[in-house]
Design a protein around this motif. Structure first.
Motif, PDB file in Angstrom:
ATOM      1  N   CYS A 175       0.836  -1.197   0.000  1.00 23.35           N
ATOM      2  CA  CYS A 175       0.000   0.000   0.000  1.00 23.35           C
ATOM      3  C   CYS A 175       0.874   1.252   0.000  1.00 23.35           C
ATOM      4  O   CYS A 175       1.820   1.363   0.786  1.00 23.35           O
ATOM      5  CB  CYS A 175      -0.896  -0.012   1.235  1.00 23.35           C
ATOM      6  SG  CYS A 175      -2.036   1.380   1.345  1.00 23.35           S
ATOM      7  N   GLN A 176       0.569   2.196  -0.878  1.00 22.61           N
ATOM      8  CA  GLN A 176       1.338   3.437  -0.974  1.00 22.61           C
ATOM      9  C   GLN A 176       0.665   4.608  -0.259  1.00 22.61           C
ATOM     10  O   GLN A 176       1.119   5.737  -0.369  1.00 22.61           O
ATOM     11  CB  GLN A 176       1.595   3.769  -2.451  1.00 22.61           C
ATOM     12  CG  GLN A 176       2.485   2.737  -3.126  1.00 22.61           C
ATOM     13  CD  GLN A 176       2.698   2.984  -4.601  1.00 22.61           C
ATOM     14  OE1 GLN A 176       1.959   3.738  -5.230  1.00 22.61           O
ATOM     15  NE2 GLN A 176       3.708   2.350  -5.162  1.00 22.61           N
ATOM     16  N   GLU A 201       5.868   4.911  -1.759  1.00 18.90           N
ATOM     17  CA  GLU A 201       5.467   4.495  -0.415  1.00 18.90           C
ATOM     18  C   GLU A 201       6.364   5.131   0.643  1.00 18.90           C
ATOM     19  O   GLU A 201       5.885   5.591   1.686  1.00 18.90           O
ATOM     20  CB  GLU A 201       5.518   2.977  -0.269  1.00 18.90           C
ATOM     21  CG  GLU A 201       5.067   2.520   1.112  1.00 18.90           C
ATOM     22  CD  GLU A 201       5.255   1.039   1.357  1.00 18.90           C
ATOM     23  OE1 GLU A 201       4.916   0.598   2.471  1.00 18.90           O
ATOM     24  OE2 GLU A 201       5.733   0.335   0.462  1.00 18.90           O
ATOM     25  N   GLU A 202       7.657   5.178   0.388  1.00 16.01           N
ATOM     26  CA  GLU A 202       8.571   5.794   1.351  1.00 16.01           C
ATOM     27  C   GLU A 202       8.243   7.272   1.538  1.00 16.01           C
ATOM     28  O   GLU A 202       8.307   7.799   2.649  1.00 16.01           O
ATOM     29  CB  GLU A 202      10.025   5.631   0.911  1.00 16.01           C
ATOM     30  CG  GLU A 202      11.012   6.186   1.923  1.00 16.01           C
ATOM     31  CD  GLU A 202      12.466   5.981   1.535  1.00 16.01           C
ATOM     32  OE1 GLU A 202      13.331   6.397   2.322  1.00 16.01           O
ATOM     33  OE2 GLU A 202      12.719   5.442   0.440  1.00 16.01           O
ATOM     34  N   ALA A 203       7.884   7.946   0.444  1.00 14.15           N
ATOM     35  CA  ALA A 203       7.517   9.358   0.542  1.00 14.15           C
ATOM     36  C   ALA A 203       6.308   9.536   1.453  1.00 14.15           C
ATOM     37  O   ALA A 203       6.306  10.389   2.353  1.00 14.15           O
ATOM     38  CB  ALA A 203       7.214   9.916  -0.849  1.00 14.15           C
ATOM     39  N   ALA A 204       5.273   8.735   1.242  1.00 13.62           N
ATOM     40  CA  ALA A 204       4.063   8.840   2.058  1.00 13.62           C
ATOM     41  C   ALA A 204       4.360   8.492   3.513  1.00 13.62           C
ATOM     42  O   ALA A 204       3.854   9.142   4.437  1.00 13.62           O
ATOM     43  CB  ALA A 204       2.979   7.928   1.498  1.00 13.62           C
ATOM     44  N   PHE A 205       5.181   7.476   3.725  1.00  6.89           N
ATOM     45  CA  PHE A 205       5.552   7.062   5.073  1.00  6.89           C
ATOM     46  C   PHE A 205       6.284   8.186   5.802  1.00  6.89           C
ATOM     47  O   PHE A 205       5.944   8.557   6.929  1.00  6.89           O
ATOM     48  CB  PHE A 205       6.440   5.812   4.997  1.00  6.89           C
ATOM     49  CG  PHE A 205       6.914   5.317   6.335  1.00  6.89           C
ATOM     50  CD1 PHE A 205       6.174   4.389   7.039  1.00  6.89           C
ATOM     51  CD2 PHE A 205       8.102   5.773   6.877  1.00  6.89           C
ATOM     52  CE1 PHE A 205       6.604   3.926   8.287  1.00  6.89           C
ATOM     53  CE2 PHE A 205       8.545   5.325   8.116  1.00  6.89           C
ATOM     54  CZ  PHE A 205       7.792   4.396   8.822  1.00  6.89           C
ATOM     55  N   ASP A 222      -7.823   1.310  -6.353  1.00  8.57           N
ATOM     56  CA  ASP A 222      -6.681   2.030  -5.807  1.00  8.57           C
ATOM     57  C   ASP A 222      -6.498   1.690  -4.325  1.00  8.57           C
ATOM     58  O   ASP A 222      -7.398   1.125  -3.690  1.00  8.57           O
ATOM     59  CB  ASP A 222      -6.914   3.534  -5.972  1.00  8.57           C
ATOM     60  CG  ASP A 222      -5.647   4.352  -5.861  1.00  8.57           C
ATOM     61  OD1 ASP A 222      -4.570   3.766  -5.625  1.00  8.57           O
ATOM     62  OD2 ASP A 222      -5.731   5.589  -6.008  1.00  8.57           O
ATOM     63  N   ASP A 223      -5.327   2.042  -3.769  1.00  9.30           N
ATOM     64  CA  ASP A 223      -5.146   1.954  -2.323  1.00  9.30           C
ATOM     65  C   ASP A 223      -6.188   2.818  -1.634  1.00  9.30           C
ATOM     66  O   ASP A 223      -6.609   3.870  -2.159  1.00  9.30           O
ATOM     67  CB  ASP A 223      -3.753   2.436  -1.932  1.00  9.30           C
ATOM     68  CG  ASP A 223      -2.655   1.505  -2.409  1.00  9.30           C
ATOM     69  OD1 ASP A 223      -2.928   0.305  -2.593  1.00  9.30           O
ATOM     70  OD2 ASP A 223      -1.517   1.982  -2.602  1.00  9.30           O
TER      71      ASP A 223
END
Length: 241
Positions: free
Chosen positions: A22-23, A50-54, A230-231
């Motif tokens: 999940c992104q 995903e890393e950006a959102a995290f 979508d996620d």
């Protein structure tokens, strides 16, 4: 004033099928007397979505809690630039070119005296429900086409950062949604909330936080996935005055 919150996210069918994660990331934290709800949707076209959102969903909670007073009193261009620059600096520390860390940003922060701040870059949508009904607090912003939007990592991010402030005088609930959920919650023709928003925004008044999180996840799986591949992510914050 009591502040409660609940969050849920679910990997979309498209990512389930190709084996990716999940992104979307959605979080809540009480820090320094400020309750902050954040939601970020990583751009699938970017290598490190995903890393950006995290990273940004975590960073913005601390940033807004720390700078709540300044942002509430003055969200001038200089303040917007500072917020965007700090967010982009956080992404740059991950080590790859900034363009590979595209993500949207939604946040809502509430102080214990009822004052609140919200911020938004990109699509997704934010709603508020109080004794006067439900309003769209911040609508999706897309580009030329509906599947285009704006990201915190973009050179034009400051232009697209929308900030609002206010104060809750009565019991108030806020819902943050990623674009995966927004078609079920936002009426594009009327530019207003679907009836489901008001129902969902009452849950934290009726039930405990853990129970609401279970309800949110159940609805993402049973209802929202029928509408979008979508996620899916959603966050609720409730202020009981």
């Amino acid at each position: 004033m009591e502040i409660k919150a609940a969050t849920a996210r679910l990997t979309g069918y498209r990512h389930q099928q190709d084996g990716t994660t999940c992104q979307d990331w959605v979080r809540y934290k009480m820090q320094d007397g400020i309750g902050v709800l954040s939601l970020c949707d990583g751009a699938g076209s970017c290598a490190h979505a995903e890393e950006a959102a995290f990273r940004i969903s975590e960073w913005v909670i601390s940033y807004v809690a720390e700078h709540f007073e300044e942002l509430y009193e003055d969200f001038s261009q200089d303040r917007r630039i500072s917020l965007v620059e700090e967010g982009q600096r956080n992404l740059a520390e991950a080590g790859s070119p900034l363009r590979e860390y595209g993500c949207t940003l939604l946040f809502f922060a509430a102080a214990e005296d009822g004052r609140w701040i919200c911020g938004h870059i990109g699509d997704g949508v934010m709603f508020m429900t109080d004794e006067n009904g439900t309003e769209v607090l911040s609508k999706p912003e897309n580009g030329l086409y509906k599947n285009e939007t704006f990201f915190l990592s973009g050179a034009d991010a400051t232009e697209h950062l929308r900030i609002r402030t206010g104060k809750a005088e009565t019991d108030t609930a806020v819902l943050l949604s990623s674009d995966g959920c927004q078609d079920a919650l936002y009426n594009w023709d009327l530019k207003q909330a679907a009836p489901a928003v008001t129902r969902i925004n009452r849950w934290l008044d009726k039930y405990g936080e853990k129970e609401v999180e279970e309800l949110l996840l159940e609805n993402l799986a049973d209802r929202f996935q029928k509408i979008s591949e979508d996620d899916l992510s959603i966050g609720l914050l409730y202020m009981k005055v």
